[in-house]
Scaffold this motif. Structure first.
Motif, PDB file in Angstrom:
ATOM      1  N   LYS A 105       0.772  -1.086   0.122  1.00  8.69           N
ATOM      2  CA  LYS A 105       0.038  -0.010  -0.030  1.00  8.69           C
ATOM      3  C   LYS A 105       0.777   1.186   0.132  1.00  8.69           C
ATOM      4  CE  LYS A 105      -4.028  -1.923   2.280  1.00  8.69           C
ATOM      5  NZ  LYS A 105      -4.934  -1.846   3.396  1.00  8.69           N
ATOM      6  N   ASN A 106       2.129   1.223   0.243  1.00  7.68           N
ATOM      7  CA  ASN A 106       3.121   2.379   0.215  1.00  7.68           C
ATOM      8  C   ASN A 106       3.429   2.642  -1.100  1.00  7.68           C
ATOM      9  OD1 ASN A 106       4.896   4.435   0.745  1.00  7.68           O
ATOM     10  ND2 ASN A 106       5.867   3.278   2.216  1.00  7.68           N
ATOM     11  N   GLU A 107       2.382   2.994  -1.978  1.00  5.95           N
ATOM     12  CA  GLU A 107       2.954   3.204  -3.469  1.00  5.95           C
ATOM     13  C   GLU A 107       3.991   4.253  -3.630  1.00  5.95           C
ATOM     14  OE1 GLU A 107      -0.782   4.152  -5.479  1.00  5.95           O
ATOM     15  OE2 GLU A 107      -1.685   2.272  -4.517  1.00  5.95           O
ATOM     16  N   ARG A 108       4.045   5.006  -2.941  1.00 11.15           N
ATOM     17  CA  ARG A 108       5.215   6.148  -3.304  1.00 11.15           C
ATOM     18  C   ARG A 108       6.699   5.482  -3.018  1.00 11.15           C
ATOM     19  NH1 ARG A 108       5.720  12.238  -0.799  1.00 11.15           N
ATOM     20  NH2 ARG A 108       7.855  12.475  -1.904  1.00 11.15           N
ATOM     21  N   ALA A 109       6.895   4.572  -2.123  1.00 13.96           N
ATOM     22  CA  ALA A 109       7.926   3.849  -1.717  1.00 13.96           C
ATOM     23  C   ALA A 109       8.099   2.942  -2.957  1.00 13.96           C
ATOM     24  CB  ALA A 109       8.144   3.419  -0.577  1.00 13.96           C
ATOM     25  N   LEU A 110       7.165   2.239  -3.252  1.00 15.98           N
ATOM     26  CA  LEU A 110       7.189   1.204  -4.352  1.00 15.98           C
ATOM     27  C   LEU A 110       7.692   1.690  -5.473  1.00 15.98           C
ATOM     28  CD1 LEU A 110       6.781  -1.986  -4.871  1.00 15.98           C
ATOM     29  CD2 LEU A 110       4.201  -1.130  -5.467  1.00 15.98           C
ATOM     30  N   ASN A 111       7.113   2.722  -6.192  1.00 15.22           N
ATOM     31  CA  ASN A 111       7.367   3.163  -7.225  1.00 15.22           C
ATOM     32  C   ASN A 111       8.848   3.800  -7.115  1.00 15.22           C
ATOM     33  OD1 ASN A 111       5.105   2.953  -8.361  1.00 15.22           O
ATOM     34  ND2 ASN A 111       4.259   4.889  -7.589  1.00 15.22           N
ATOM     35  N   PHE A 112       9.358   4.551  -5.893  1.00 18.03           N
ATOM     36  CA  PHE A 112      10.895   4.862  -5.786  1.00 18.03           C
ATOM     37  C   PHE A 112      11.513   3.759  -5.975  1.00 18.03           C
ATOM     38  CE2 PHE A 112      14.254   5.149  -2.838  1.00 18.03           C
ATOM     39  CZ  PHE A 112      15.116   6.348  -3.064  1.00 18.03           C
ATOM     40  N   TYR A 113      11.335   2.655  -5.273  1.00 18.53           N
ATOM     41  CA  TYR A 113      12.494   1.587  -5.454  1.00 18.53           C
ATOM     42  C   TYR A 113      12.374   0.767  -6.811  1.00 18.53           C
ATOM     43  CZ  TYR A 113      13.115   1.628  -0.556  1.00 18.53           C
ATOM     44  OH  TYR A 113      13.433   2.120   0.648  1.00 18.53           O
ATOM     45  N   GLN A 114      11.137   0.944  -7.490  1.00 15.71           N
ATOM     46  CA  GLN A 114      11.225   0.317  -9.023  1.00 15.71           C
ATOM     47  C   GLN A 114      11.896   1.378  -9.910  1.00 15.71           C
ATOM     48  OE1 GLN A 114       6.870  -0.047  -9.160  1.00 15.71           O
ATOM     49  NE2 GLN A 114       7.106  -2.299  -9.087  1.00 15.71           N
ATOM     50  N   ARG A 115      11.838   2.619  -9.723  1.00 21.21           N
ATOM     51  CA  ARG A 115      12.647   3.378 -10.436  1.00 21.21           C
ATOM     52  C   ARG A 115      14.222   3.441 -10.162  1.00 21.21           C
ATOM     53  NH1 ARG A 115       8.921   7.185  -8.489  1.00 21.21           N
ATOM     54  NH2 ARG A 115      10.355   8.199  -7.306  1.00 21.21           N
ATOM     55  N   ALA A 116      14.723   2.777  -9.033  1.00 23.59           N
ATOM     56  CA  ALA A 116      15.974   2.633  -8.724  1.00 23.59           C
ATOM     57  C   ALA A 116      16.299   1.188  -9.149  1.00 23.59           C
ATOM     58  CB  ALA A 116      16.293   2.879  -7.360  1.00 23.59           C
ATOM     59  N   ASP A 117      15.855   0.517  -9.741  1.00 23.95           N
ATOM     60  CA  ASP A 117      15.991  -0.734 -10.529  1.00 23.95           C
ATOM     61  C   ASP A 117      15.906  -1.934  -9.638  1.00 23.95           C
ATOM     62  OD1 ASP A 117      16.777   0.287 -12.990  1.00 23.95           O
ATOM     63  OD2 ASP A 117      18.700   0.826 -12.438  1.00 23.95           O
ATOM     64  N   PHE A 118      15.158  -1.742  -8.741  1.00 23.75           N
ATOM     65  CA  PHE A 118      14.591  -2.832  -7.456  1.00 23.75           C
ATOM     66  C   PHE A 118      13.480  -3.617  -8.371  1.00 23.75           C
ATOM     67  CE2 PHE A 118      17.171  -0.440  -4.833  1.00 23.75           C
ATOM     68  CZ  PHE A 118      17.582  -1.335  -3.746  1.00 23.75           C
ATOM     69  N   THR A 119      13.212  -4.921  -8.240  1.00 22.85           N
ATOM     70  CA  THR A 119      12.345  -5.597  -8.692  1.00 22.85           C
ATOM     71  C   THR A 119      11.744  -6.430  -7.520  1.00 22.85           C
ATOM     72  OG1 THR A 119      13.966  -7.686  -9.309  1.00 22.85           O
ATOM     73  CG2 THR A 119      13.525  -5.848 -10.948  1.00 22.85           C
ATOM     74  N   TYR A 134       6.111  -6.426  -0.374  1.00 26.23           N
ATOM     75  CA  TYR A 134       6.759  -7.175  -1.172  1.00 26.23           C
ATOM     76  C   TYR A 134       8.251  -7.106  -0.778  1.00 26.23           C
ATOM     77  CZ  TYR A 134       2.674  -5.782  -4.145  1.00 26.23           C
ATOM     78  OH  TYR A 134       1.719  -5.661  -4.548  1.00 26.23           O
ATOM     79  N   LEU A 135       8.756  -8.124  -1.222  1.00 29.67           N
ATOM     80  CA  LEU A 135      10.302  -8.375  -0.969  1.00 29.67           C
ATOM     81  C   LEU A 135      11.043  -8.054  -2.241  1.00 29.67           C
ATOM     82  CD1 LEU A 135      12.810  -9.213   0.639  1.00 29.67           C
ATOM     83  CD2 LEU A 135      12.643 -11.536  -0.295  1.00 29.67           C
ATOM     84  N   MET A 136      11.925  -7.011  -2.409  1.00 26.27           N
ATOM     85  CA  MET A 136      12.367  -6.435  -3.384  1.00 26.27           C
ATOM     86  C   MET A 136      13.833  -6.731  -3.601  1.00 26.27           C
ATOM     87  SD  MET A 136      10.442  -3.115  -4.137  1.00 26.27           S
ATOM     88  CE  MET A 136      10.433  -2.897  -5.809  1.00 26.27           C
ATOM     89  N   LYS A 137      14.492  -6.763  -4.614  1.00 23.38           N
ATOM     90  CA  LYS A 137      16.044  -6.866  -4.883  1.00 23.38           C
ATOM     91  C   LYS A 137      16.652  -5.815  -5.933  1.00 23.38           C
ATOM     92  CE  LYS A 137      16.338 -11.385  -2.443  1.00 23.38           C
ATOM     93  NZ  LYS A 137      17.369 -12.565  -2.471  1.00 23.38           N
ATOM     94  N   TRP A 138      17.833  -5.848  -5.824  1.00 22.40           N
ATOM     95  CA  TRP A 138      18.455  -5.042  -6.731  1.00 22.40           C
ATOM     96  C   TRP A 138      20.010  -5.734  -6.638  1.00 22.40           C
ATOM     97  CZ3 TRP A 138      23.130  -2.740  -5.501  1.00 22.40           C
ATOM     98  CH2 TRP A 138      24.061  -2.022  -6.597  1.00 22.40           C
ATOM     99  N   GLN A 139      20.341  -5.871  -7.966  1.00 27.95           N
ATOM    100  CA  GLN A 139      21.629  -6.613  -8.174  1.00 27.95           C
ATOM    101  C   GLN A 139      22.553  -5.325  -9.076  1.00 27.95           C
ATOM    102  OE1 GLN A 139      22.718  -9.736  -7.388  1.00 27.95           O
ATOM    103  NE2 GLN A 139      24.640  -9.248  -7.949  1.00 27.95           N
ATOM    104  N   ALA A 140      23.808  -5.286  -8.775  1.00 27.98           N
ATOM    105  CA  ALA A 140      24.611  -4.339  -9.723  1.00 27.98           C
ATOM    106  C   ALA A 140      25.079  -5.014 -10.988  1.00 27.98           C
ATOM    107  CB  ALA A 140      26.041  -4.031  -8.895  1.00 27.98           C
ATOM    108  N   SER A 141      24.945  -4.159 -11.978  1.00 25.30           N
ATOM    109  CA  SER A 141      25.146  -4.630 -13.335  1.00 25.30           C
ATOM    110  C   SER A 141      26.728  -4.761 -13.628  1.00 25.30           C
ATOM    111  CB  SER A 141      24.381  -4.138 -14.460  1.00 25.30           C
ATOM    112  OG  SER A 141      24.391  -2.916 -14.245  1.00 25.30           O
TER     113      SER A 141
END
Length: 141
Positions: A105-119, A134-141
């Motif tokens: 329900k924290n759409e602002r944070a969810l969108n923030f992390y998605q813009r930062a390449d978290f899935t 949601y458990l979200m992860k980010w991996q350096a490329s």
């Protein structure tokens, strides 16, 4: 300026933690945050914390437990100014992968992390709040 947390920052950081959680999570009872305040205050100094300071005032902070982001908190008056992104960039400089949990329900944070390449890699129920997160992860490329 981003710098390491100092023990004399604790009161300001905790005020910011409480205010930000209440503001961002209007779907969770205010009592929940007050009930967890003392525990978080005790545990917080054990995390790897970076603060964003401006004019001797803490405007935001990020807490890491190894590669897990326990939270990014930015004062209401400072949101939308790139502080959260700067704090997240600091964490990404230090780690090649990061994970976190965010309330659905924290759409602002969810969108923030998605813009930062978290899935989103998993959906789970936070039994203490009865909220989907949601458990979200980010991996350096």
């Amino acid at each position: 300026m981003i710098r390491k947390f100092r023990t004399d920052d604790l009161e300001q950081v905790m005020e910011l933690w409480l205010a930000t959680n209440i503001s961002a999570h209007d779907f969770i009872s205010v009592k929940y945050w007050h009930a967890n305040y003392a525990l978080v205050k005790e545990m917080l100094p054990q995390a790897n914390i970076w603060v964003y300071e401006k004019n001797n005032e803490i405007w935001g902070f990020i807490g890491l437990q190894d590669t897990y982001i326990a939270g990014i908190f930015v004062a209401d008056k400072a949101q939308g100014k790139g502080i959260g992104s700067e704090l997240l960039a600091k964490a990404k400089q230090q780690k090649s992968q990061l994970s976190l949990a965010v309330y659905a329900k924290n759409e602002r944070a969810l969108n923030f992390y998605q813009r930062a390449d978290f899935t989103v890699v998993n959906e789970q129920l936070d039994e203490t709040t009865d909220q989907v997160e949601y458990l979200m992860k980010w991996q350096a490329s």
